[in-house]
Design an enzyme around this catalytic site. Structure first.
Site, short mmCIF file in Angstrom:
data_model
loop_
_atom_site.label_atom_id
_atom_site.label_comp_id
_atom_site.label_asym_id
_atom_site.label_seq_id
_atom_site.Cartn_x
_atom_site.Cartn_y
_atom_site.Cartn_z
CB ILE A 74 -0.96 -0.01 1.21
CG1 ILE A 74 -1.89 1.22 1.19
CG2 ILE A 74 -0.23 -0.12 2.53
CD1 ILE A 74 -2.98 1.16 2.25
CB SER A 75 1.44 3.87 -2.50
OG SER A 75 1.61 3.02 -3.61
CD GLN A 76 6.18 8.05 1.77
OE1 GLN A 76 6.91 7.60 0.88
NE2 GLN A 76 6.61 8.94 2.65
#
Length: 216
Positions: free
Chosen positions: A61-63
């Site tokens: 899950i991206s920043q």
């Protein structure tokens, strides 16, 4: 029910604002979207950190600050039909659901797509269609799109995505050079071609598929 995560979301919004995010609609989406629903249970205590987190199958899950940069670059007005390539956890699709009229998100790993669909339903994102397939081919049944964003880096800009973008539409994606470095690129489709703008360095998982990298 008491929302025990509200304070954490407020802190995340303050962090994003401190890091330069100015679009009020984008900040509001982060403040209203329950990121903890999209994070593996073992990592939920870190759900509102400004950090990428593993979600299985070699994906993350991206920043949040990276996702905010994506969303600001699209300059959304609220009426768009948007395609997301790389559903992953489903969190970015949930953010988009608060910013546009309709979202189509494509994931190649069925187990991730199924998990994301459950989380999106729990989050109340009723205007999101989760599809399983090769995202480098886009999703023709719902084309054309006002905006497309790609959450994985390929060696080139996939032609099917350009073809499915409306004239005046925006495509944001990371592109990986032969030396392995990545650049986040914004493309606007004009009548006579694409206008390209660099948004800086990037670091994403590889885009696998016919118009991406070969698996294995």
């Amino acid at each position: 029910m008491i929302d025990t995560w509200g304070g954490y979301r407020t802190r995340l919004v303050e962090t994003l604002r401190d890091r330069g995010v100015r679009d009020l609609a984008v900040l509001r989406a982060f403040g209203d979207t329950p990121r903890h629903l999209f994070v593996p249970e073992a990592l939920r205590q870190r759900a509102y950190d400004d950090a990428a987190l593993p979600i299985g199958f070699g994906q993350t899950i991206s920043q949040p600050s990276t996702q905010a940069a994506f969303l600001e670059a699209l300059a959304l007005r609220g009426t768009e039909r948007v395609l997301e390539v790389g559903t992953g956890s489903g969190y970015q699709a949930a953010l988009l659901s608060m910013l546009v009229q309709h979202v189509v998100t494509v994931e190649r790993v069925r187990a991730l797509a199924d998990r994301a669909a459950v989380a999106l339903e729990e989050a109340g994102a009723a205007n999101v269609l989760v599809a399983v397939g090769d995202g480098s081919l886009g999703w023709r049944p719902s084309a054309p799109y006002d905006a497309i964003l790609v959450a994985a880096a390929g060696p080139t800009v996939p032609e099917p995505l350009v073809a499915q973008l409306k004239v005046g539409g925006v495509l944001v994606l990371p592109v990986q050079a032969p030396d392995g470095t990545q650049e986040l690129v914004k493309l606007v489709r004009g009548v006579d071609g694409l206008e390209r703008e660099s948004l800086g360095d990037a670091k994403f998982v590889p885009l696998l598929g016919k118009h991406g990298f070969s698996e294995g």
